[in-house]
Design a protein around this motif. Structure first.
Motif, short mmCIF file in Angstrom:
data_model
loop_
_atom_site.label_atom_id
_atom_site.label_comp_id
_atom_site.label_asym_id
_atom_site.label_seq_id
_atom_site.Cartn_x
_atom_site.Cartn_y
_atom_site.Cartn_z
N ASP A 147 34.76 36.25 45.12
CA ASP A 147 34.60 37.47 44.33
C ASP A 147 35.13 38.67 45.10
OD1 ASP A 147 33.92 39.06 42.21
OD2 ASP A 147 31.79 39.12 42.68
N GLY A 148 36.02 39.42 44.47
CA GLY A 148 36.58 40.62 45.10
C GLY A 148 37.87 40.39 45.86
N ARG A 149 38.30 39.15 46.03
CA ARG A 149 39.54 38.87 46.76
C ARG A 149 40.75 39.13 45.90
NH1 ARG A 149 39.33 33.38 50.19
NH2 ARG A 149 41.41 34.13 50.67
N LEU A 150 41.87 39.37 46.57
CA LEU A 150 43.16 39.51 45.90
C LEU A 150 44.00 38.30 46.27
CD1 LEU A 150 44.96 41.37 44.18
CD2 LEU A 150 45.78 42.38 46.31
N VAL A 151 44.52 37.61 45.26
CA VAL A 151 45.28 36.37 45.47
C VAL A 151 46.74 36.64 45.15
CG1 VAL A 151 45.55 33.98 44.72
CG2 VAL A 151 43.27 34.97 44.90
N GLN A 152 47.62 36.23 46.06
CA GLN A 152 49.07 36.37 45.91
C GLN A 152 49.47 37.81 45.60
OE1 GLN A 152 50.13 33.41 42.93
NE2 GLN A 152 50.27 31.82 44.49
N ASP A 153 48.72 38.76 46.15
CA ASP A 153 49.00 40.20 45.94
C ASP A 153 49.11 40.55 44.47
OD1 ASP A 153 49.03 40.88 48.67
OD2 ASP A 153 51.12 40.25 48.84
N ARG A 154 48.43 39.79 43.62
CA ARG A 154 48.57 40.00 42.18
C ARG A 154 47.26 39.85 41.42
NH1 ARG A 154 53.03 37.25 38.14
NH2 ARG A 154 52.13 38.09 36.22
N TYR A 155 46.48 38.83 41.72
CA TYR A 155 45.31 38.48 40.93
C TYR A 155 44.02 38.92 41.60
CZ TYR A 155 48.81 35.54 38.77
OH TYR A 155 49.95 35.08 38.16
#
Length: 80
Positions: A6-14
């Motif tokens: 929760d709260g993470r950013l994945v692939q600078d997009r999601y």
């Protein structure tokens, strides 16, 4: 139980938001696509799992979608 995604950013997009569900093959989170500005569902599986499924699922969706309409991103495997 604290949610580590929760709260993470994945692939600078999601943006990863609240947990929607989990099972033996992974967890599904509500998410937000910063580029399309649309809500998305994000599925994660443990990269050290014995039966990895995300790549197989992506291949099935690609074969089903001959038009390219889904435009699915690559599967994301996260370490423990």
């Amino acid at each position: 139980m604290e949610d580590k995604l929760d709260g993470r950013l994945v692939q600078d997009r999601y943006e990863v938001k609240s947990l929607l569900g989990n099972g033996s093959f992974g967890v599904i989170h509500e998410g937000f696509d910063r580029i399309t500005r649309q809500p998305v569902a994000l599925k994660f599986e443990n990269s050290s799992g014995r039966h990895l499924q995300l790549s197989n699922e992506r291949n099935v969706f690609k074969k089903m979608d001959q038009t390219g309409e889904f435009n699915l991103p690559l599967a994301v495997l996260l370490p423990n």
